[in-house]
Design a protein around this motif. Structure first.
Motif, PDB file in Angstrom:
ATOM      1  N   HIS A 207     -24.680  69.079  13.074  1.00  0.00           N
ATOM      2  CA  HIS A 207     -25.915  70.025  13.635  1.00  0.00           C
ATOM      3  C   HIS A 207     -26.093  70.535  13.188  1.00  0.00           C
ATOM      4  CE1 HIS A 207     -27.061  72.099  17.445  1.00  0.00           C
ATOM      5  NE2 HIS A 207     -27.476  70.977  17.805  1.00  0.00           N
ATOM      6  N   ASN A 208     -25.970  71.769  11.987  1.00  0.00           N
ATOM      7  CA  ASN A 208     -26.389  72.783  12.017  1.00  0.00           C
ATOM      8  C   ASN A 208     -27.005  73.110  10.064  1.00  0.00           C
ATOM      9  OD1 ASN A 208     -26.346  75.275  13.869  1.00  0.00           O
ATOM     10  ND2 ASN A 208     -24.386  73.650  13.925  1.00  0.00           N
ATOM     11  N   GLU A 209     -26.778  71.246   9.792  1.00  0.00           N
ATOM     12  CA  GLU A 209     -27.639  71.260   8.071  1.00  0.00           C
ATOM     13  C   GLU A 209     -26.407  71.530   6.894  1.00  0.00           C
ATOM     14  OE1 GLU A 209     -30.934  72.233   7.832  1.00  0.00           O
ATOM     15  OE2 GLU A 209     -32.135  70.232   9.256  1.00  0.00           O
ATOM     16  N   ALA A 210     -24.906  71.558   7.709  1.00  0.00           N
ATOM     17  CA  ALA A 210     -23.758  72.213   7.221  1.00  0.00           C
ATOM     18  C   ALA A 210     -22.933  70.754   7.050  1.00  0.00           C
ATOM     19  CB  ALA A 210     -23.462  73.527   7.691  1.00  0.00           C
ATOM     20  N   ARG A 211     -21.960  71.469   5.756  1.00  0.00           N
ATOM     21  CA  ARG A 211     -20.479  70.478   6.022  1.00  0.00           C
ATOM     22  C   ARG A 211     -19.853  71.397   5.461  1.00  0.00           C
ATOM     23  NH1 ARG A 211     -20.635  69.555  -0.984  1.00  0.00           N
ATOM     24  NH2 ARG A 211     -18.532  68.917   0.050  1.00  0.00           N
ATOM     25  N   LEU A 212     -18.387  70.432   5.874  1.00  0.00           N
ATOM     26  CA  LEU A 212     -16.953  71.181   5.539  1.00  0.00           C
ATOM     27  C   LEU A 212     -17.171  70.397   3.979  1.00  0.00           C
ATOM     28  CD1 LEU A 212     -14.834  69.188   8.148  1.00  0.00           C
ATOM     29  CD2 LEU A 212     -16.170  71.588   8.364  1.00  0.00           C
ATOM     30  N   TRP A 213     -16.452  71.999   3.769  1.00  0.00           N
ATOM     31  CA  TRP A 213     -16.531  72.238   2.169  1.00  0.00           C
ATOM     32  C   TRP A 213     -14.804  72.423   1.761  1.00  0.00           C
ATOM     33  CZ3 TRP A 213     -19.737  73.244  -1.723  1.00  0.00           C
ATOM     34  CH2 TRP A 213     -21.297  73.420  -0.979  1.00  0.00           C
ATOM     35  N   PRO A 214     -14.112  70.770   0.881  1.00  0.00           N
ATOM     36  CA  PRO A 214     -13.068  70.635   0.195  1.00  0.00           C
ATOM     37  C   PRO A 214     -12.335  72.058  -0.790  1.00  0.00           C
ATOM     38  CG  PRO A 214     -13.920  68.664  -0.248  1.00  0.00           C
ATOM     39  CD  PRO A 214     -15.171  70.299   0.490  1.00  0.00           C
ATOM     40  N   ALA A 215     -10.814  72.007  -0.275  1.00  0.00           N
ATOM     41  CA  ALA A 215     -10.532  72.969  -0.864  1.00  0.00           C
ATOM     42  C   ALA A 215     -10.621  72.998  -2.415  1.00  0.00           C
ATOM     43  CB  ALA A 215      -8.597  73.313  -0.501  1.00  0.00           C
ATOM     44  N   ASP A 216     -10.688  72.283  -3.061  1.00  0.00           N
ATOM     45  CA  ASP A 216     -11.043  71.562  -4.153  1.00  0.00           C
ATOM     46  C   ASP A 216     -12.684  72.477  -5.181  1.00  0.00           C
ATOM     47  OD1 ASP A 216     -11.745  69.440  -3.545  1.00  0.00           O
ATOM     48  OD2 ASP A 216     -10.849  68.096  -4.851  1.00  0.00           O
ATOM     49  N   ALA A 217     -13.371  71.979  -3.930  1.00  0.00           N
ATOM     50  CA  ALA A 217     -15.113  72.124  -4.465  1.00  0.00           C
ATOM     51  C   ALA A 217     -15.579  72.873  -3.310  1.00  0.00           C
ATOM     52  CB  ALA A 217     -15.781  70.725  -4.134  1.00  0.00           C
ATOM     53  N   ARG A 218     -15.025  74.486  -3.589  1.00  0.00           N
ATOM     54  CA  ARG A 218     -15.552  75.048  -2.934  1.00  0.00           C
ATOM     55  C   ARG A 218     -16.439  76.340  -3.995  1.00  0.00           C
ATOM     56  NH1 ARG A 218     -10.611  76.577   1.755  1.00  0.00           N
ATOM     57  NH2 ARG A 218     -11.104  75.005   3.018  1.00  0.00           N
ATOM     58  N   GLY A 219     -16.039  75.771  -4.838  1.00  0.00           N
ATOM     59  CA  GLY A 219     -17.013  76.927  -5.833  1.00  0.00           C
ATOM     60  C   GLY A 219     -18.555  77.084  -5.788  1.00  0.00           C
ATOM     61  N   ASP A 220     -19.198  76.023  -5.471  1.00  0.00           N
ATOM     62  CA  ASP A 220     -20.701  75.449  -5.436  1.00  0.00           C
ATOM     63  C   ASP A 220     -20.853  76.906  -4.226  1.00  0.00           C
ATOM     64  OD1 ASP A 220     -20.861  73.616  -7.148  1.00  0.00           O
ATOM     65  OD2 ASP A 220     -21.266  72.351  -5.548  1.00  0.00           O
ATOM     66  N   ILE A 221     -20.419  77.490  -3.201  1.00  0.00           N
ATOM     67  CA  ILE A 221     -20.466  78.275  -2.446  1.00  0.00           C
ATOM     68  C   ILE A 221     -19.917  79.361  -1.881  1.00  0.00           C
ATOM     69  CG2 ILE A 221     -18.375  77.623  -0.185  1.00  0.00           C
ATOM     70  CD1 ILE A 221     -20.333  77.405   1.623  1.00  0.00           C
ATOM     71  N   GLU A 222     -19.264  79.535  -3.198  1.00  0.00           N
ATOM     72  CA  GLU A 222     -18.223  80.867  -3.640  1.00  0.00           C
ATOM     73  C   GLU A 222     -19.900  81.576  -4.592  1.00  0.00           C
ATOM     74  OE1 GLU A 222     -13.718  80.049  -2.527  1.00  0.00           O
ATOM     75  OE2 GLU A 222     -14.629  80.217  -5.077  1.00  0.00           O
ATOM     76  N   VAL A 223     -19.818  80.910  -5.524  1.00  0.00           N
ATOM     77  CA  VAL A 223     -20.322  81.327  -6.987  1.00  0.00           C
ATOM     78  C   VAL A 223     -21.909  80.641  -7.042  1.00  0.00           C
ATOM     79  CG1 VAL A 223     -20.909  81.829  -9.376  1.00  0.00           C
ATOM     80  CG2 VAL A 223     -18.360  81.821  -8.406  1.00  0.00           C
ATOM     81  N   VAL A 224     -22.973  80.720  -5.845  1.00  0.00           N
ATOM     82  CA  VAL A 224     -24.238  80.028  -5.816  1.00  0.00           C
ATOM     83  C   VAL A 224     -25.134  79.443  -7.089  1.00  0.00           C
ATOM     84  CG1 VAL A 224     -24.334  80.237  -3.672  1.00  0.00           C
ATOM     85  CG2 VAL A 224     -25.657  81.932  -4.703  1.00  0.00           C
ATOM     86  N   ARG A 225     -25.134  80.687  -8.093  1.00  0.00           N
ATOM     87  CA  ARG A 225     -25.913  80.716  -9.213  1.00  0.00           C
ATOM     88  C   ARG A 225     -25.036  80.056 -10.155  1.00  0.00           C
ATOM     89  NH1 ARG A 225     -25.055  83.720 -14.268  1.00  0.00           N
ATOM     90  NH2 ARG A 225     -23.618  85.078 -13.458  1.00  0.00           N
ATOM     91  N   GLN A 226     -23.908  79.468  -9.107  1.00  0.00           N
ATOM     92  CA  GLN A 226     -23.444  77.842 -10.802  1.00  0.00           C
ATOM     93  C   GLN A 226     -24.669  77.219 -10.729  1.00  0.00           C
ATOM     94  OE1 GLN A 226     -20.217  75.959 -10.361  1.00  0.00           O
ATOM     95  NE2 GLN A 226     -19.404  76.513  -7.976  1.00  0.00           N
ATOM     96  N   GLY A 227     -24.986  76.688  -9.441  1.00  0.00           N
ATOM     97  CA  GLY A 227     -25.629  75.322  -9.426  1.00  0.00           C
ATOM     98  C   GLY A 227     -27.011  75.149 -10.060  1.00  0.00           C
ATOM     99  N   PRO A 228     -28.186  76.432  -9.851  1.00  0.00           N
ATOM    100  CA  PRO A 228     -28.920  76.533 -11.178  1.00  0.00           C
ATOM    101  C   PRO A 228     -29.124  76.404 -12.479  1.00  0.00           C
ATOM    102  CG  PRO A 228     -29.275  77.608  -9.142  1.00  0.00           C
ATOM    103  CD  PRO A 228     -27.891  77.611  -8.847  1.00  0.00           C
ATOM    104  N   ALA A 229     -28.061  77.430 -12.918  1.00  0.00           N
ATOM    105  CA  ALA A 229     -26.838  77.941 -13.989  1.00  0.00           C
ATOM    106  C   ALA A 229     -27.110  76.328 -14.847  1.00  0.00           C
ATOM    107  CB  ALA A 229     -26.473  78.721 -14.316  1.00  0.00           C
ATOM    108  N   LYS A 230     -26.305  75.411 -14.112  1.00  0.00           N
ATOM    109  CA  LYS A 230     -25.910  74.128 -14.052  1.00  0.00           C
ATOM    110  C   LYS A 230     -26.675  73.030 -14.266  1.00  0.00           C
ATOM    111  CE  LYS A 230     -22.549  73.249 -11.190  1.00  0.00           C
ATOM    112  NZ  LYS A 230     -21.770  72.413 -10.834  1.00  0.00           N
ATOM    113  N   ALA A 231     -28.015  73.356 -13.770  1.00  0.00           N
ATOM    114  CA  ALA A 231     -28.614  72.462 -13.827  1.00  0.00           C
ATOM    115  C   ALA A 231     -30.265  72.436 -14.991  1.00  0.00           C
ATOM    116  CB  ALA A 231     -29.253  72.396 -12.370  1.00  0.00           C
TER     117      ALA A 231
END
Length: 806
Positions: A207-231
């Motif tokens: 409802h809030n355009e969000a998601r549940l983050w599993p324990a082994d995949a929280r890096g993308d929300i902890e370090v948002v800079r890695q998304g553009p850097a990896k792309a």
């Protein structure tokens, strides 16, 4: 072959790391359930594209979670961007969190206590200089306005140097955190009761355009800079990987052809004693396969280590997060192995065509130069025509094709030089015949170049390819920067800017600058990036720099050169696009487009204007009411300042700069191009690094080709000695030939690059200019490197050949 495998393997490892790599700092590791916004948007047939900044959730999600799980413990994290000043050091960017957010991860106290008062702070180990601070030390923190003093009351043990920026922790009720981006939250940690059904949180998150983050995949929300850097890592490595494969195949064909040409007598003897062309072909292809398999195996393994070292180098430059570890898998090894083996097979078969069509008697006589065959000449000319047609793409195409095709034109023309290289060598050598008669070494050199034009052309081609690629890549970036600068200088009405890209410009700062006596007017602006796409069902997201100005006052800040009107207007909350962006999206005035703002919110807007100066001011212009609340600071990133007519601009800028001395992170600037971010710096770093690697590979090919052609001249050098040529005369002959080869390569490569650069310049400037911007220093380095490489290798190989009796 081994270096080809290393090149492909290294780029393959970088691509796989960008696709599968994960950065995790443990910042949110302690929460059993973590709710956070989506940090990416899907792209068809490609890796997901990251939201321009950290995607946030509305504060109301806390009430929804508490209502869904009334017995659960809920902890929220908010972030306020700031800069930290320790003593007289430069400001350090930091993220300010509430102290309660440390419960979400491994952020326990190492010393001191938690902050309680408004003027207390806890530092993390990732803050530069924190190890030298004692408890009770006073530091300054800036939030876009005047510096605020905080007392250090504690430190946390976790080292967050792998984060986007270092973290500091304030008291939970600090007003800066309550105002952060309109009280929006970064993440919500939930400790459910035993009887709670956490599946209900899926609906709350959706409802809030969000998601549940599993324990082994929280890096993308902890370090948002890695998304553009990896792309960026994936796109740059994949693009240069494709270019590397093309270069590898082409250079292998050149080297293999030279080697087979030097073995022409051996192959002719096999033909004379009864071997059929098929048997000779099978013999040489078998040799090529065995060598390719051995070289590919070693090179593929070495490529993984090279790729890891390159990732480490990019980390040291700050282009990608420090904690992004290389991902090792079989795919890069298999790709490098297959590319080299297949390339070697193709190179051998292409080079062996002359074994079928030539008389073995001609080979025994050592004949080298014959009239160029018509199919070879036609293939080369067709390639040149294709390259010129690609360079002219802006005349008949639009969108990405108008920019992309001219960028590849130089490569196509440079490759087409291969079939034409013997004719080019003979043609240019003939121009030196009159001058060649002035000295014996020069006369011999001109005659030798004409007689050995095929062999010399084989050595010429890799040099042309290297110089052309280097010139195209480097001067494309220089041209883009020059066009952007020209557009800003021509269109910007403000005399200078007050910028604070990290913290935003506080309202008090804006009011103070506006009230200064020699300031005529100020205009708050926002520069950032957004994601855009058309509303078609198959449209993909793309990142574009964006600009926002309050109300309808864009014309007071800059002249964007609107198409079909005098001003850019935002009727009913519209959006304006540059001609490049509109063409790429296939959008026109009146069409709707989708946008994702820096905080992750998706909106739909109608195109109400199109303008020309997109490279200087950004491809997207939005009302400030849309873009400013989406910034992490909730404030404009810059203030456009116009000085009074009676006051010198330099003096006003100096006065404003002196006033801002107590405002860390806020400074004056001449201009600010929309969307200038760390990703642009990462793109430049990737491009320069990979270009150096590619040039290194081409240099190895050049060395091999020059050594092969020079050592094959032992008989010629022996004959010259017999007829009375001194060693000094022979060395002068070789040096003159090497100089001719290097000069010819640079001349041909420059000619090959110019059409594509001109077409690209025409497309980027919307037809306002044709000539590209040339960095004379960079061009001098390219030419000097080419001359030095050719001269040194030829000299050393010739000395060795002269010492050996034929």
């Amino acid at each position: 072959m081994m270096f080809s495998a290393m090149l492909v393997g290294a780029l393959g490892l970088m691509t796989e790391t960008g696709v599968r790599g994960q950065v995790s700092t443990g910042e949110y590791a302690a929460a059993p359930v973590l709710v956070g916004a989506q940090q990416t948007r899907p792209v068809r047939d490609d890796v997901d594209i990251a939201v321009p900044d950290r995607a946030l959730m509305p504060a109301s999600i806390l009430d929804e979670v508490s209502e869904a799980l009334p017995d659960a413990e809920v902890v929220a994290d908010r972030i306020a961007p700031a800069v930290l000043v320790v003593g007289n050091e430069d400001p350090v960017p930091v993220d300010a969190h509430p102290w309660s957010a440390t419960a979400l991860g491994d952020r326990g106290l190492a010393s001191g206590r938690a902050p309680e008062a408004e003027d207390e702070v806890v530092l993390s180990a990732g803050v530069d200089g924190s190890e030298q601070l004692d408890l009770g030390h006073v530091v300054d923190v800036g939030f876009g306005g005047e510096a605020e003093s905080f007392t250090v009351v504690g430190t946390v043990a976790a080292d967050d140097s792998g984060n986007d920026v270092a973290d500091v922790y304030l008291s939970d009720g600090h007003e800066r955190l309550q105002d952060a981006a309109g009280q929006r939250v970064v993440a919500v940690g939930v400790w459910p009761a035993e009887s709670d059904d956490t599946e209900v949180l899926d609906a709350v998150a959706a409802h809030n355009e969000a998601r549940l983050w599993p324990a082994d995949a929280r890096g993308d929300i902890e370090v948002v800079r890695q998304g553009p850097a990896k792309a960026t890592l994936v796109s740059a490595a994949a693009a240069f990987g494709a270019l590397g494969i093309i270069v590898s195949v082409f250079t292998l064909i050149v080297i293999t052809s030279l080697q087979i040409r030097e073995r022409s007598r051996e192959l002719a003897m096999l033909r004379v004693i009864g071997a059929t062309p098929r048997q000779v072909k099978r013999l040489l292809c078998g040799e090529a396969r065995r060598i390719a398999i051995a070289a590919a195996t070693v090179g593929s393994l070495a490529g993984s280590f090279l790729g890891a070292r390159l990732i480490g180098l990019l980390q040291s430059w700050g282009a990608i997060p420090q904690s992004l570890e290389p991902v090792y898998g079989p795919a890069p090894f298999m790709a490098a192995f297959a590319v080299v083996v297949v390339s070697a097979e193709v190179a051998a078969r292409v080079s062996l065509r002359r074994v079928h069509r030539e008389s073995p008697l001609a080979g025994l006589e050592g004949a080298d130069e014959r009239r160029a065959r018509l199919p070879r000449m036609l293939a080369g000319l067709a390639g040149v025509v294709l390259g010129l047609a690609m360079a002219c793409a802006p005349m008949y195409a639009s969108g990405e094709a108008a920019v992309g095709l001219p960028g590849l034109a130089g490569l196509v023309i440079a490759i087409s030089v291969g079939p034409l290289s013997p004719s080019i060598v003979r043609l240019l050598a003939r121009t030196q015949r009159r001058r060649g008669g002035r000295s014996a070494p020069r006369y011999i050199a001109v005659a030798g170049l004409t007689a050995r034009s095929a062999r010399v052309g084989g050595a010429l081609t890799p040099i042309v390819l290297g110089v052309s690629l280097s010139a195209t890549q480097l001067f494309t970036a220089v041209t883009e920067s020059a066009i952007a600068t020209d557009q800003v200088e021509a269109g910007q009405h403000a005399d200078f800017l007050v910028t604070a890209p990290l913290t935003g410009v506080d309202d008090d700062v804006a009011d103070a600058v506006t009230a200064m006596p020699d300031v005529a007017s100020t205009e708050p602006i926002v520069t950032t990036s957004v994601l855009i796409r058309g509303t078609q069902h198959d449209a993909s997201w793309q990142s574009s720099p964006a600009l926002a100005v309050e109300g309808d006052r864009i014309g007071q800040y800059a002249d964007l050169r609107p198409v079909g009107s005098d001003t850019v207007a935002f009727a009913d909350g519209g959006v304006a696009l540059s001609t490049q962006a509109a063409s790429s999206l296939g959008a026109e005035e009146g069409d709707d487009i989708d946008l994702v703002l820096p905080d992750g919110r998706a909106i739909e807007r109608r195109v109400t204007g199109v303008y020309l100066r997109g490279l200087g001011f950004g491809d997207v212009v939005l009302p400030s009411d849309d873009l400013k609340p989406a910034m992490a600071s909730g404030q404009p990133t810059a203030l456009a300042v116009s000085a009074s007519d009676s006051a010198p601009v330099a003096g006003v800028e100096r006065q404003v700069g002196e006033h801002l001395a107590r405002h860390p992170g806020v400074a004056t600037s001449d201009s600010a191009t929309a969307g200038e971010t760390d990703e642009a710096t990462a793109d430049v770093a990737f491009s320069v690094l990979l270009l150096l690697i590619l040039w290194g590979y081409i240099a190895i090919t050049v060395v091999n080709s020059l050594v092969i052609t020079t050592l094959a001249r032992r008989a010629e050098f022996t004959c010259l000695r017999i007829v009375g040529a001194t060693p000094a005369q022979q060395r002068r002959t070789v040096r003159w030939e090497a100089g001719f080869l290097a000069a010819t390569a640079c001349l041909v490569a420059t000619a090959a690059s110019i059409p594509g650069l001109c077409g690209l310049t025409f497309a980027l400037s919307n037809g306002e200019r044709m000539l590209p911007a040339i960095d004379i220093t960079a061009y001098a380095v390219i030419v000097t490197t080419s001359f030095g490489l050719v001269m040194a290798v030829t000299e050393l190989a010739a000395r060795k050949a002269m010492r050996t009796q034929a």
